[in-house]
Design an enzyme around this catalytic site. Sequence first.
Site, short mmCIF file in Angstrom:
data_model
loop_
_atom_site.label_atom_id
_atom_site.label_comp_id
_atom_site.label_asym_id
_atom_site.label_seq_id
_atom_site.Cartn_x
_atom_site.Cartn_y
_atom_site.Cartn_z
CD GLU A 178 -3.20 -0.92 2.02
OE1 GLU A 178 -3.41 0.21 2.48
OE2 GLU A 178 -3.93 -1.90 2.26
CG HIS A 212 -3.08 -4.22 7.96
ND1 HIS A 212 -3.21 -5.44 7.35
CD2 HIS A 212 -4.17 -3.51 7.58
CE1 HIS A 212 -4.32 -5.48 6.64
NE2 HIS A 212 -4.91 -4.30 6.75
#
Length: 400
Positions: free
Chosen positions: A18, A241
């Site tokens: 990402e 995360h």
Amino acid sequence: MIGELLNKEEYDIALLQEVWSEKDYMFLKKKLTCSNPHSHYFKSGVIGSGLAVFSRHKIHDTFLYRYSLNGYPYMAHHGDWFGGKAVGMVILNICGMTIHVYVTHLHAEYSREKDAYLPHRVVQAWELLQFIRHTSGHADVVILGGDLNTHPQDLGSRLLCSYTGLRDSYIEAKTFDGCEEGMTLIPQNPFVNKKEMVPFEKGIRIDYILFKGSPRVHVKCESLTTTKGSVPGKSFPYSDHEALSGVLLLQKTEEAPGEPDRCSEVTDVMGALVDMMTEARTEVKVGLHCAERMRYSTARVGFMGLVLLLLELAIALVPWLTLSMEHPFPRASFYLLGALCFTTLLISLLMYIFYTTEVKALQGAEDQMRLAMGGLQECLQGRPLFHPHVPRRVSDSPDS
């Protein structure tokens, strides 16, 4: 702060997902010049794959494989299709050992109960394991890290580990220090949608470090850690995360002479692997049925748009055929209806092409799975066959 953390820890390898902005990658590359001087950014799709690798060791080669299925372009609010999800590979040489490192990010699961992307994610997992199998034959060590967006008990995770022989660092680690049960997406994270986490009180484990050795190198996981929520001294975390950090011990071994009995090594797990392949084919067939239905619906809408457009053209010819200067319909309404018919036809054509591509990809994956399952069944029947995750050895004799 992610750059500061990587700079401080001085990891041999750092795998990021990402990293959508190439400016962010360039910033990290500049910041990690001392700790991780070698890096590579995998470009794909419209906004990029988001995959980046930073290494303390020289990167000798790289390759990117883009998944054939990756969601739908009209689901713009999800954005997976625009990212061009893929798996990136880098090849390192550490102390004379060839290390193949893979980084990936599979399609997200937006609904556990009604997961419309499950067939796509299963195909991505299948393509991932096939890519690893066919590119790691000469590797001494294989490492896969990334956001698989699958729980450990999900089909994609089970199929990936069973078929490639990759081992889960969370299960294999001698010591673990991190979130409970190794969770990497926890409800306490402010960037996480709390409603989606309601069924999972402790969180979910969807990020992995998987590894395996070879007859030449034995690999074991000494320790595994995760970040635990907020950055020290801050009220927010590094990301949505939790980060995984593992220590792998590599030990060179002497190759045992002779050709191993591959079937006898895997007979006890072969039946379970056949069951998983059957389950995977079922999911792919469900996705194929849905794609074919959507393609048919799109073709019907397109046909209606074409009929209306032809009707519009016929009406436009009326003044010419009757030698009348007056048009039977108001021009504004006539042009508006014509534009609507043309737009419907164009969108339907584009969607028909997209769904046809999806059908072909699903059919291709199902054909591959069918052939692979046939091979596994032959092995179960006692015929000598090369098993997916047993390394092959090629003799140096001229007759081989």
